[in-house]
Design an enzyme around this catalytic site. Structure first.
Site, PDB file in Angstrom:
ATOM      1  N   GLY A  14       0.800  -1.221   0.000  1.00  0.00           N
ATOM      2  CA  GLY A  14       0.000   0.000   0.000  1.00  0.00           C
ATOM      3  C   GLY A  14       0.828   1.264   0.000  1.00  0.00           C
ATOM      4  O   GLY A  14       0.557   2.200  -0.760  1.00  0.00           O
ATOM      5  N   THR A  99     -11.090  -8.842   9.251  1.00  0.00           N
ATOM      6  CA  THR A  99     -10.566  -7.811   8.351  1.00  0.00           C
ATOM      7  C   THR A  99     -10.826  -8.143   6.887  1.00  0.00           C
ATOM      8  O   THR A  99     -11.354  -7.318   6.133  1.00  0.00           O
ATOM      9  CB  THR A  99      -9.064  -7.609   8.572  1.00  0.00           C
ATOM     10  OG1 THR A  99      -8.828  -7.233   9.934  1.00  0.00           O
ATOM     11  CG2 THR A  99      -8.518  -6.530   7.647  1.00  0.00           C
ATOM     12  N   THR A 124      -4.730 -12.030  -3.898  1.00  0.00           N
ATOM     13  CA  THR A 124      -3.491 -12.804  -3.949  1.00  0.00           C
ATOM     14  C   THR A 124      -3.647 -14.054  -4.797  1.00  0.00           C
ATOM     15  O   THR A 124      -4.752 -14.612  -4.893  1.00  0.00           O
ATOM     16  CB  THR A 124      -3.059 -13.214  -2.527  1.00  0.00           C
ATOM     17  OG1 THR A 124      -1.980 -14.165  -2.591  1.00  0.00           O
ATOM     18  CG2 THR A 124      -4.208 -13.861  -1.775  1.00  0.00           C
ATOM     19  N   ASP A 125      -2.547 -14.511  -5.375  1.00  0.00           N
ATOM     20  CA  ASP A 125      -2.593 -15.763  -6.132  1.00  0.00           C
ATOM     21  C   ASP A 125      -2.826 -16.971  -5.235  1.00  0.00           C
ATOM     22  O   ASP A 125      -3.152 -18.057  -5.716  1.00  0.00           O
ATOM     23  CB  ASP A 125      -1.319 -15.954  -6.958  1.00  0.00           C
ATOM     24  CG  ASP A 125      -0.042 -16.033  -6.119  1.00  0.00           C
ATOM     25  OD1 ASP A 125      -0.101 -15.808  -4.893  1.00  0.00           O
ATOM     26  OD2 ASP A 125       1.026 -16.314  -6.701  1.00  0.00           O
ATOM     27  N   GLU A 126      -2.686 -16.801  -3.934  1.00  0.00           N
ATOM     28  CA  GLU A 126      -2.851 -17.927  -3.002  1.00  0.00           C
ATOM     29  C   GLU A 126      -4.290 -18.434  -2.946  1.00  0.00           C
ATOM     30  O   GLU A 126      -4.536 -19.543  -2.474  1.00  0.00           O
ATOM     31  CB  GLU A 126      -2.355 -17.550  -1.613  1.00  0.00           C
ATOM     32  CG  GLU A 126      -0.862 -17.267  -1.584  1.00  0.00           C
ATOM     33  CD  GLU A 126      -0.297 -17.138  -0.175  1.00  0.00           C
ATOM     34  OE1 GLU A 126      -0.759 -17.877   0.716  1.00  0.00           O
ATOM     35  OE2 GLU A 126       0.605 -16.306   0.023  1.00  0.00           O
ATOM     36  N   TYR A 148      -5.639 -17.767   5.850  1.00  0.00           N
ATOM     37  CA  TYR A 148      -5.367 -16.501   5.159  1.00  0.00           C
ATOM     38  C   TYR A 148      -5.947 -16.505   3.749  1.00  0.00           C
ATOM     39  O   TYR A 148      -6.737 -15.630   3.374  1.00  0.00           O
ATOM     40  CB  TYR A 148      -3.874 -16.217   5.098  1.00  0.00           C
ATOM     41  CG  TYR A 148      -3.509 -15.229   4.012  1.00  0.00           C
ATOM     42  CD1 TYR A 148      -4.033 -13.936   4.023  1.00  0.00           C
ATOM     43  CD2 TYR A 148      -2.678 -15.596   2.947  1.00  0.00           C
ATOM     44  CE1 TYR A 148      -3.730 -13.030   3.012  1.00  0.00           C
ATOM     45  CE2 TYR A 148      -2.368 -14.696   1.934  1.00  0.00           C
ATOM     46  CZ  TYR A 148      -2.893 -13.412   1.969  1.00  0.00           C
ATOM     47  OH  TYR A 148      -2.592 -12.533   0.962  1.00  0.00           O
TER      48      TYR A 148
END
Length: 337
Positions: A14, A99, A124-126, A148
């Site tokens: 960020g 969050t 994210t690619d995750e 996550y």
């Protein structure tokens, strides 16, 4: 589009994005909202404090009153705010749900209320999970393997639903592993660089052969900028640099560049659900005119040099921040193979 709310703007990606945008667009105004949790740091934006185009607000994306007040004064939103570290999610999953999912909901509701021009959600690619061969496309199913990545996938789906249900002008980017200046030293590259500087062990998970596609943070910021301005509403864009390397390669590069011995490598017990390989197809964003500029080796050199030259920044975190000390003790101190 001249006024942008950047949530999580005091974090690693960020803060780099805020600086990138103000440098590129002299007429833009950036409002940053950040909860300043352990990984958020106003020092990341210290050089912008006197810039009249930059405003900072301390608060959470889960605070409806704060979000409502700020959303009424902007044209677009770029949502970086998230709990992001896989290791932490294994032990503290609740914070990730709060969050990454509920916080995203609060932002979406306010964006809908005020008719925001563009809502860009950073993912994210995750969320795709692990892939042995080939690369994930944006249309592939989501198969997250950690709390996550599951929380991020949940946020992605919620964002998509607001486009389908309410015609909210949303966009999503899913980037590969970022690295560069101002990254909190719990992540692999800054952790290993700073440990190596101090001749401390480098805690390498398992056999070190997990593969990640590494992208220098400035390249990711450029990709986000392209999607924000040129992306098709309702679409998802993968952002990756094609720099797939095993973790052991990154580890050796850091030690070699700093002139440190390989004996500093300390194998530790692998974490649960550790994805073996990430890889994303980036043809969609490349069609918009974006391509990465940094090679992995040049990016790593630049990053390592930054941590060498900015020792005060990371040493304050590693030596003074109790949250960092607790994290390190929990995840690495007692995980010898």
């Amino acid at each position: 589009m001249q006024s942008i709310l950047v949530t999580g703007g005091a974090g690693f990606i960020g803060s780099n994005f805020v600086r990138y945008m103000l440098n590129k667009y002299p007429d833009y105004r950036i409002i940053v909202l950040d909860a300043l949790t352990y990984a958020g740091n106003r020092e990341n934006l210290a050089d912008l404090e006197k810039d009249p185009r930059y405003l900072f607000y301390h608060g959470s994306i889960g605070d409806e009153k704060v979000v409502d007040n700020l959303m009424s004064n902007v044209d677009a939103v770029v949502n970086f705010a998230a709990e992001t570290h896989v290791d932490r999610s294994i032990h503290e999953a609740g914070a990730f749900i709060d969050t990454d999912i509920r916080g995203t909901f609060v932002l979406l509701e306010a964006a809908k209320k005020y008719g925001i021009e563009r809502f860009l959600h950073i993912s994210t690619d995750e969320v795709y999970g692990s892939i042995e061969n080939g690369s994930f496309k944006e249309t592939d199913p989501l198969m997250p393997n950690s709390p996550y990545s599951a929380s991020k996938a949940g946020g992605d789906l919620l964002v998509r639903s607001y486009f389908k249900t309410y015609d909210l002008p949303v966009l999503i980017t899913r980037s590969s592993n970022n690295y560069g200046p101002y990254q909190y030293p719990e992540k692999l590259i800054p952790l290993f660089v700073t440990n190596a500087i101090d001749d401390q062990p480098l805690p390498l998970y398992g056999d070190g052969k997990n593969v990640r596609d590494w992208i220098y943070v400035e390249d990711n910021c450029a990709g986000i900028d392209v999607v924000l301005h040129r992306g098709k509403i309702g679409e998802i864009y993968n952002i990756g640099a094609g720099n797939e390397r095993e973790n052991i390669y990154i580890t050796h590069f850091i030690l070699d560049y700093l002139g440190k011995p390989k004996s500093l490598i300390k194998p530790v017990k692998d974490r649960p659900g550790h994805d073996r390989r990430y890889s994303v197809d980036t043809s969609k964003i490349r069609a918009l005119g974006w391509e990465p500029k940094w090679s992995l080796e040049e990016g790593l050199k630049h990053t390592i040099d930054w941590y060498v030259e900015n020792e005060t920044w990371w040493r304050h975190i590693k030596e003074k921040q109790e949250e960092y000390k607790r994290f390190y003790e929990k995840h690495y101190a007692s995980k010898d193979e």
